[in-house]
Scaffold this motif. Sequence first.
Motif, PDB file in Angstrom:
ATOM      1  N   GLU A   1       5.118   2.139  -3.991  1.00 21.36           N
ATOM      2  CA  GLU A   1       6.570   2.102  -3.810  1.00 21.36           C
ATOM      3  C   GLU A   1       6.902   1.942  -2.337  1.00 21.36           C
ATOM      4  OE1 GLU A   1       8.259   5.693  -5.335  1.00 21.36           O
ATOM      5  OE2 GLU A   1       7.205   5.578  -7.255  1.00 21.36           O
ATOM      6  N   GLY A   2       8.149   1.503  -2.073  1.00 21.54           N
ATOM      7  CA  GLY A   2       8.663   1.469  -0.710  1.00 21.54           C
ATOM      8  C   GLY A   2       8.383   0.186   0.037  1.00 21.54           C
ATOM      9  N   GLU A   3       8.723   0.198   1.347  1.00 20.65           N
ATOM     10  CA  GLU A   3       8.608  -0.999   2.162  1.00 20.65           C
ATOM     11  C   GLU A   3       7.167  -1.473   2.306  1.00 20.65           C
ATOM     12  OE1 GLU A   3      10.540  -0.382   5.892  1.00 20.65           O
ATOM     13  OE2 GLU A   3      12.556  -0.348   5.032  1.00 20.65           O
ATOM     14  N   ALA A   4       6.210  -0.551   2.211  1.00 20.04           N
ATOM     15  CA  ALA A   4       4.797  -0.916   2.352  1.00 20.04           C
ATOM     16  C   ALA A   4       4.151  -1.225   1.001  1.00 20.04           C
ATOM     17  CB  ALA A   4       4.019   0.199   3.050  1.00 20.04           C
ATOM     18  N   LYS A   5       4.954  -1.411  -0.038  1.00 22.29           N
ATOM     19  CA  LYS A   5       4.421  -1.678  -1.367  1.00 22.29           C
ATOM     20  C   LYS A   5       3.425  -2.832  -1.339  1.00 22.29           C
ATOM     21  CE  LYS A   5       5.730  -2.652  -6.154  1.00 22.29           C
ATOM     22  NZ  LYS A   5       6.839  -2.924  -7.100  1.00 22.29           N
ATOM     23  N   GLY A   6       2.263  -2.597  -1.962  1.00 19.01           N
ATOM     24  CA  GLY A   6       1.227  -3.615  -1.997  1.00 19.01           C
ATOM     25  C   GLY A   6       0.154  -3.424  -0.947  1.00 19.01           C
ATOM     26  N   MET A   7       0.424  -2.608   0.081  1.00 14.12           N
ATOM     27  CA  MET A   7      -0.590  -2.370   1.116  1.00 14.12           C
ATOM     28  C   MET A   7      -1.783  -1.643   0.508  1.00 14.12           C
ATOM     29  SD  MET A   7      -0.275  -0.391   4.793  1.00 14.12           S
ATOM     30  CE  MET A   7      -0.370   1.276   4.108  1.00 14.12           C
ATOM     31  N   LYS A   8      -2.969  -2.096   0.852  1.00 12.38           N
ATOM     32  CA  LYS A   8      -4.189  -1.534   0.270  1.00 12.38           C
ATOM     33  C   LYS A   8      -4.845  -0.537   1.217  1.00 12.38           C
ATOM     34  CE  LYS A   8      -6.018  -5.580  -0.280  1.00 12.38           C
ATOM     35  NZ  LYS A   8      -6.979  -6.653  -0.644  1.00 12.38           N
ATOM     36  N   GLY A   9      -5.678   0.316   0.640  1.00 12.63           N
ATOM     37  CA  GLY A   9      -6.458   1.257   1.430  1.00 12.63           C
ATOM     38  C   GLY A   9      -7.519   1.895   0.553  1.00 12.63           C
ATOM     39  N   TYR A  10      -8.270   2.818   1.122  1.00 14.42           N
ATOM     40  CA  TYR A  10      -9.319   3.470   0.339  1.00 14.42           C
ATOM     41  C   TYR A  10      -9.665   4.828   0.938  1.00 14.42           C
ATOM     42  CZ  TYR A  10     -12.398   1.611   4.017  1.00 14.42           C
ATOM     43  OH  TYR A  10     -12.968   1.294   5.224  1.00 14.42           O
ATOM     44  N   PHE A  11     -10.251   5.666   0.101  1.00 14.96           N
ATOM     45  CA  PHE A  11     -10.804   6.942   0.530  1.00 14.96           C
ATOM     46  C   PHE A  11     -12.307   6.773   0.720  1.00 14.96           C
ATOM     47  CE2 PHE A  11      -6.930   7.970  -1.696  1.00 14.96           C
ATOM     48  CZ  PHE A  11      -6.386   9.029  -0.988  1.00 14.96           C
ATOM     49  N   SER A  12     -12.874   7.499   1.663  1.00 12.43           N
ATOM     50  CA  SER A  12     -14.325   7.470   1.850  1.00 12.43           C
ATOM     51  C   SER A  12     -14.901   8.855   1.589  1.00 12.43           C
ATOM     52  CB  SER A  12     -14.689   6.999   3.257  1.00 12.43           C
ATOM     53  OG  SER A  12     -14.222   7.903   4.231  1.00 12.43           O
ATOM     54  N   ARG A  13     -16.193   8.894   1.320  1.00 15.78           N
ATOM     55  CA  ARG A  13     -16.868  10.137   0.961  1.00 15.78           C
ATOM     56  C   ARG A  13     -18.040  10.417   1.895  1.00 15.78           C
ATOM     57  NH1 ARG A  13     -15.655  11.937  -4.388  1.00 15.78           N
ATOM     58  NH2 ARG A  13     -14.193  10.513  -5.439  1.00 15.78           N
ATOM     59  N   ASN A  14     -18.364  11.693   2.046  1.00 16.84           N
ATOM     60  CA  ASN A  14     -19.518  12.081   2.860  1.00 16.84           C
ATOM     61  C   ASN A  14     -20.796  12.044   2.030  1.00 16.84           C
ATOM     62  OD1 ASN A  14     -19.480  14.414   1.262  1.00 16.84           O
ATOM     63  ND2 ASN A  14     -18.430  15.632   2.835  1.00 16.84           N
TER      64      ASN A  14
ATOM     65  N   VAL B   1       3.809   6.374  -1.365  1.00 14.22           N
ATOM     66  CA  VAL B   1       3.372   6.722  -2.713  1.00 14.22           C
ATOM     67  C   VAL B   1       2.191   5.827  -3.051  1.00 14.22           C
ATOM     68  CG1 VAL B   1       3.996   6.881  -5.143  1.00 14.22           C
ATOM     69  CG2 VAL B   1       5.694   7.426  -3.380  1.00 14.22           C
ATOM     70  N   LEU B   2       1.029   6.452  -3.253  1.00 10.45           N
ATOM     71  CA  LEU B   2      -0.212   5.718  -3.469  1.00 10.45           C
ATOM     72  C   LEU B   2      -0.657   5.867  -4.912  1.00 10.45           C
ATOM     73  CD1 LEU B   2      -2.201   7.252  -0.432  1.00 10.45           C
ATOM     74  CD2 LEU B   2      -0.535   5.395  -0.369  1.00 10.45           C
ATOM     75  N   GLY B   3      -1.257   4.808  -5.433  1.00 13.94           N
ATOM     76  CA  GLY B   3      -1.858   4.884  -6.752  1.00 13.94           C
ATOM     77  C   GLY B   3      -3.260   4.320  -6.729  1.00 13.94           C
ATOM     78  N   LEU B   4      -4.220   5.056  -7.282  1.00 11.00           N
ATOM     79  CA  LEU B   4      -5.571   4.512  -7.394  1.00 11.00           C
ATOM     80  C   LEU B   4      -5.539   3.313  -8.332  1.00 11.00           C
ATOM     81  CD1 LEU B   4      -7.813   7.696  -7.675  1.00 11.00           C
ATOM     82  CD2 LEU B   4      -7.196   6.413  -5.631  1.00 11.00           C
ATOM     83  N   ILE B   5      -6.361   2.313  -8.021  1.00 15.07           N
ATOM     84  CA  ILE B   5      -6.319   1.109  -8.853  1.00 15.07           C
ATOM     85  C   ILE B   5      -7.207   1.229 -10.077  1.00 15.07           C
ATOM     86  CG2 ILE B   5      -5.654  -0.384  -6.949  1.00 15.07           C
ATOM     87  CD1 ILE B   5      -8.532  -1.346  -6.778  1.00 15.07           C
ATOM     88  N   GLU B   6      -8.112   2.215 -10.070  1.00 19.25           N
ATOM     89  CA  GLU B   6      -8.868   2.570 -11.266  1.00 19.25           C
ATOM     90  C   GLU B   6      -9.526   3.914 -11.036  1.00 19.25           C
ATOM     91  OE1 GLU B   6     -12.960   0.498 -11.514  1.00 19.25           O
ATOM     92  OE2 GLU B   6     -11.623  -1.023 -10.682  1.00 19.25           O
ATOM     93  N   ALA B   7      -9.759   4.658 -12.093  1.00 21.08           N
ATOM     94  CA  ALA B   7     -10.332   5.990 -11.964  1.00 21.08           C
ATOM     95  C   ALA B   7     -11.707   5.920 -11.311  1.00 21.08           C
ATOM     96  CB  ALA B   7     -10.432   6.655 -13.336  1.00 21.08           C
ATOM     97  N   GLY B   8     -11.914   6.749 -10.300  1.00 19.24           N
ATOM     98  CA  GLY B   8     -13.221   6.819  -9.646  1.00 19.24           C
ATOM     99  C   GLY B   8     -13.504   5.727  -8.655  1.00 19.24           C
ATOM    100  N   SER B   9     -12.521   4.855  -8.375  1.00 17.67           N
ATOM    101  CA  SER B   9     -12.799   3.718  -7.499  1.00 17.67           C
ATOM    102  C   SER B   9     -12.651   4.070  -6.027  1.00 17.67           C
ATOM    103  CB  SER B   9     -11.849   2.561  -7.817  1.00 17.67           C
ATOM    104  OG  SER B   9     -10.542   2.852  -7.336  1.00 17.67           O
ATOM    105  N   ASP B  10     -11.855   5.098  -5.709  1.00 16.21           N
ATOM    106  CA  ASP B  10     -11.524   5.507  -4.337  1.00 16.21           C
ATOM    107  C   ASP B  10     -10.640   4.487  -3.628  1.00 16.21           C
ATOM    108  OD1 ASP B  10     -12.983   7.831  -4.638  1.00 16.21           O
ATOM    109  OD2 ASP B  10     -14.775   7.061  -3.646  1.00 16.21           O
TER     110      ASP B  10
END
Length: 463
Positions: free
Chosen positions: A426-439, A411-420
């Motif tokens: 939630e879950g065992e990986a709670k706190g793990m960070k990541g990001y989306f990239s754009r073309n 379960v992922l949540g963006l940390i701010e609108a438009g930030s990617d």
Amino acid sequence: MDEVALQRKVSELAAELGVTGVSVGVYIDGKEHYAFAGVTSVENPLPVDEETLFQFGSTGKTYTATAMMRLVERGEVDLDAPVRKYLPNLKLKDEETAERVTILQLFNHTAGWSGDLMTDTGEGDDALAKYVDLMADIDQVTPLGAAVSYNNASLSLAGHVIATITGKTYEKALRELILDPIGMHNTFFFPNEVMTRRFAVGHNKQPDGTMKIARPWAMSRGGMPAGGMSANSKDQILWARFHLGDGTAPDGTRVLSKELLDLMKQPTVETPGSALGDYIGISWMLRDVEGVRLVGHGGDTIGQHSEFITVPERDFAISSMTNSSTGPELNERLTRWALEAYLGVVETDAEPILLGDDVLAPYTGRFETIAASIDITARQGLLVAQIEIKPETRKEMSEAGEDIPEPDPFVLGLIEAGSDRYVVAEGEAKGMKGYFSRNDQGEVDAVHVGGRLATRVKKPART
């Protein structure tokens, strides 16, 4: 902070999280502290102690990198030289990449090809060469140097370079280049070395909460340079002390110049918002917490999970090795506790925000790596990522005798609108960070999950 407090915390976390066995080492102010809990195996239990060997997985990438730096210091390798200078017959699916990829790009995960080639190429001395031959058929996902995506295959290729230059097997070269000079006599490559000593076996948690031994025990030899070694905590702390030092072994032998040792800890590429950290050095993963630079790695093998963190400016290190699928949460929580307890450094997670499904729609759809597909949907202001192992990967794992995990949704949540940028909410990986990239058109075309870049294979689903 004394060893009693460390032991108390390790025992407490192991009991709370149901970790089968754990071995921990801490180094600070010139002193070493150790703590152990649990057993080596639920079927043949022995108490975990100072002699118990664990697989420490991908922290071994830093061993491969350090061995390469020894060859750099000898003048036998140039980090910026093309790999083909040393392996003229290297074949990759993308010829331009095969011609241009450098030694450095093997260590900072920017080569761009699919990195999780899992094919078992046997246990002979030619296993590494056979593995590299198979790389001719793996896809080039992103242009060379364009993106960071965790790449095990790159490290196997680096290991083959070391073997070729030295004229020895990778394992023998590593022992002669770094393990023996530093005095790491409790770090081993092969099951035949490990099985004559006390060692941990991996475990996976079952739906009913019990632990089942993960089989097979060992990783395949073709992946050894990416992380197939085993060690006890004493040798892990010895490795930490070497990298916190000036390049000399405990007996005063010069192994590597301090200049090259420090160069390994310097950023070569940024990875903002990634599970890998803020930057990648020469194999080391770097992140800043309260203005303090953490330099480390970690590793995952078959049912065994480790963490390894150093803080050079504070002469501090912690190694935590576990032998069950609940180990990552223990490693994470113990590391944070130790940073605060020993150094007063407090690491906190970014808080996800709830957004409308229309805002989240561009992030939804199917994404893929070489080994898995990820379906992302929007639900109640958050994103749900369901990971499914691909049939061909399942087949390879099954043929190797591996238990095939069924990954829980993230379960992922963006940390701010438009930030990617997102954080696992939630879950065992709670706190793990990541990001989306754009073309170039501004469309979301990939997602960085667990350090790996998964690319979009279809348009976002309507929600």
